[in-house]
Motif scaffolding. Structure first.
Motif, PDB file in Angstrom:
ATOM      1  N   ASN A  86       1.083  -1.391  -0.129  1.00 19.96           N
ATOM      2  CA  ASN A  86       0.131   0.073   0.226  1.00 19.96           C
ATOM      3  C   ASN A  86       0.953   1.084  -0.052  1.00 19.96           C
ATOM      4  O   ASN A  86       0.051   2.409  -0.104  1.00 19.96           O
ATOM      5  CB  ASN A  86      -0.368  -0.055   1.172  1.00 19.96           C
ATOM      6  N   PHE A  87       1.867   1.206   0.443  1.00 18.76           N
ATOM      7  CA  PHE A  87       2.962   1.922   0.427  1.00 18.76           C
ATOM      8  C   PHE A  87       4.012   2.307  -0.150  1.00 18.76           C
ATOM      9  O   PHE A  87       3.927   3.133  -1.300  1.00 18.76           O
ATOM     10  CB  PHE A  87       3.238   2.961   1.836  1.00 18.76           C
ATOM     11  N   THR A  88       4.973   1.282   0.294  1.00 14.04           N
ATOM     12  CA  THR A  88       6.496   1.342  -0.669  1.00 14.04           C
ATOM     13  C   THR A  88       5.928   1.608  -2.179  1.00 14.04           C
ATOM     14  O   THR A  88       6.573   2.054  -2.834  1.00 14.04           O
ATOM     15  CB  THR A  88       7.182  -0.042   0.045  1.00 14.04           C
ATOM     16  N   LEU A  89       5.385   0.233  -2.470  1.00 23.10           N
ATOM     17  CA  LEU A  89       5.490  -0.244  -4.081  1.00 23.10           C
ATOM     18  C   LEU A  89       4.426   0.952  -4.408  1.00 23.10           C
ATOM     19  O   LEU A  89       4.054   1.110  -6.044  1.00 23.10           O
ATOM     20  CB  LEU A  89       4.297  -1.698  -4.324  1.00 23.10           C
ATOM     21  N   PHE A  94       3.243   5.450  -8.007  1.00 22.73           N
ATOM     22  CA  PHE A  94       3.133   7.230  -8.891  1.00 22.73           C
ATOM     23  C   PHE A  94       4.257   7.661  -8.852  1.00 22.73           C
ATOM     24  O   PHE A  94       3.785   8.584  -9.787  1.00 22.73           O
ATOM     25  CB  PHE A  94       2.297   7.594  -7.285  1.00 22.73           C
ATOM     26  N   LYS A  95       5.321   7.263  -8.212  1.00 28.47           N
ATOM     27  CA  LYS A  95       6.624   8.837  -9.036  1.00 28.47           C
ATOM     28  C   LYS A  95       6.694   8.187 -10.338  1.00 28.47           C
ATOM     29  O   LYS A  95       7.479   8.669 -11.383  1.00 28.47           O
ATOM     30  CB  LYS A  95       7.573   8.099  -8.003  1.00 28.47           C
ATOM     31  N   CYS A  96       6.527   6.415 -10.995  1.00 31.33           N
ATOM     32  CA  CYS A  96       7.287   6.283 -11.929  1.00 31.33           C
ATOM     33  C   CYS A  96       6.403   7.215 -13.238  1.00 31.33           C
ATOM     34  O   CYS A  96       6.523   7.527 -14.063  1.00 31.33           O
ATOM     35  CB  CYS A  96       6.969   4.365 -12.211  1.00 31.33           C
ATOM     36  N   ALA A  97       5.149   6.724 -12.303  1.00 28.67           N
ATOM     37  CA  ALA A  97       4.128   7.210 -13.519  1.00 28.67           C
ATOM     38  C   ALA A  97       3.846   8.453 -13.378  1.00 28.67           C
ATOM     39  O   ALA A  97       3.679   9.168 -15.313  1.00 28.67           O
ATOM     40  CB  ALA A  97       3.089   6.837 -12.722  1.00 28.67           C
ATOM     41  N   CYS A 100       5.847   9.422 -16.439  1.00 30.38           N
ATOM     42  CA  CYS A 100       5.755   9.054 -18.252  1.00 30.38           C
ATOM     43  C   CYS A 100       5.018  10.516 -18.921  1.00 30.38           C
ATOM     44  O   CYS A 100       4.776  10.321 -19.852  1.00 30.38           O
ATOM     45  CB  CYS A 100       4.698   7.641 -18.122  1.00 30.38           C
ATOM     46  N   PHE A 101       5.220  11.326 -18.192  1.00 28.99           N
ATOM     47  CA  PHE A 101       4.515  12.638 -18.763  1.00 28.99           C
ATOM     48  C   PHE A 101       4.836  13.608 -19.031  1.00 28.99           C
ATOM     49  O   PHE A 101       4.985  14.703 -18.824  1.00 28.99           O
ATOM     50  CB  PHE A 101       2.513  13.111 -17.850  1.00 28.99           C
ATOM     51  N   ASP A 102       5.110  13.634 -20.320  1.00 30.59           N
ATOM     52  CA  ASP A 102       6.303  13.603 -21.028  1.00 30.59           C
ATOM     53  C   ASP A 102       5.929  14.315 -22.530  1.00 30.59           C
ATOM     54  O   ASP A 102       4.921  13.724 -22.561  1.00 30.59           O
ATOM     55  CB  ASP A 102       7.207  13.139 -21.398  1.00 30.59           C
ATOM     56  N   GLU A 115       1.013   2.056 -17.823  1.00 29.75           N
ATOM     57  CA  GLU A 115       0.676   0.663 -17.311  1.00 29.75           C
ATOM     58  C   GLU A 115       2.103  -0.102 -17.069  1.00 29.75           C
ATOM     59  O   GLU A 115       1.615  -0.625 -15.956  1.00 29.75           O
ATOM     60  CB  GLU A 115       0.026  -0.312 -18.628  1.00 29.75           C
ATOM     61  N   HIS A 116       3.226  -0.331 -17.325  1.00 34.61           N
ATOM     62  CA  HIS A 116       4.637  -0.647 -17.572  1.00 34.61           C
ATOM     63  C   HIS A 116       4.511  -0.200 -16.066  1.00 34.61           C
ATOM     64  O   HIS A 116       5.094  -1.462 -14.674  1.00 34.61           O
ATOM     65  CB  HIS A 116       5.579  -0.069 -17.894  1.00 34.61           C
TER      66      HIS A 116
END
Length: 197
Positions: A86-89, A94-97, A100-102, A115-116
């Motif tokens: 719920n927190f670490t993963l 969210f950091k990874c996603a 993605c917004f480039d 999705e990845h």
């Protein structure tokens, strides 16, 4: 965009005992022209049924408390796993996603990127759900054996108290074995999720 679900480990909704209730016979007035209070027609058999029903009700309450013990043990031992998902993963997701917004990327590329990012947390959630389903199924089968023995004992003897006592002993053993198994389930999940103990 994909929304991560909040993982919550719970057993109560899966583990249910459907013990057959003893039907209490109704006292019937044999002659409607001369009604006499029903209490005069309550025979030994009906009184025994009332006693059996009361004993079974008390047993069901004790069984409910025992299942709550399993649920409590599972929540305690798997709290770290739940916290990791719920927190670490999800934090990593969210950091990874976010990355993605480039604006240089197309919408389809952004969606694929997000999705990845979701793969690790979804795999972890599915792993926990799968392991808990197997654990619950194992406990349900064990409790079903106890109930089968109880139903057979009721047919073979008139002593419902003895049958209920055997049922409680059987359930006690099933619950104890399940509680003893929980740390091993937690350890397996932690290993799969590469968590530090």
């Amino acid at each position: 965009m994909m929304v991560m679900r909040h993982s919550r480990i719970k057993l109560n909704s899966f583990i249910k005992l459907n013990f057959i209730r003893t039907k209490i016979e109704r006292a019937q007035t044999p002659n409607s022209e001369f009604p006499i209070p029903n209490s005069q027609f309550i025979g030994k058999r009906t009184i025994m049924d009332h006693i059996a029903a009361a004993e079974e009700a008390m047993m069901n309450e004790r069984l409910r408390r025992k299942l709550n013990e399993v649920n409590t043990a599972a929540q305690q031992h798997l709290a770290a796993v739940q916290d990791h998902i719920n927190f670490t993963l999800q934090q990593s997701y969210f950091k990874c996603a976010y990355e993605c917004f480039d604006r240089r990327m197309k919408q389809e590329e952004i969606s694929n990127c997000v999705e990845h990012c979701s793969v690790p947390v979804l795999k972890a959630q599915n792993l926990v759900e799968s392991e808990m389903a197997k654990f619950q199924e194992r406990l349900s089968r064990s409790l079903a054996v106890c109930q089968d023995k109880y139903e057979a004992a009721k047919l073979q003897t008139n002593n419902s108290s003895a049958a209920l006592g055997d049922l409680e002993s059987c359930v006690d053993l099933s619950v104890k074995e399940s509680i003893d198994l929980i740390p091993h389930v937690a350890g397996k999940l932690k290993a799969h999720l590469s968590m530090d103990n």
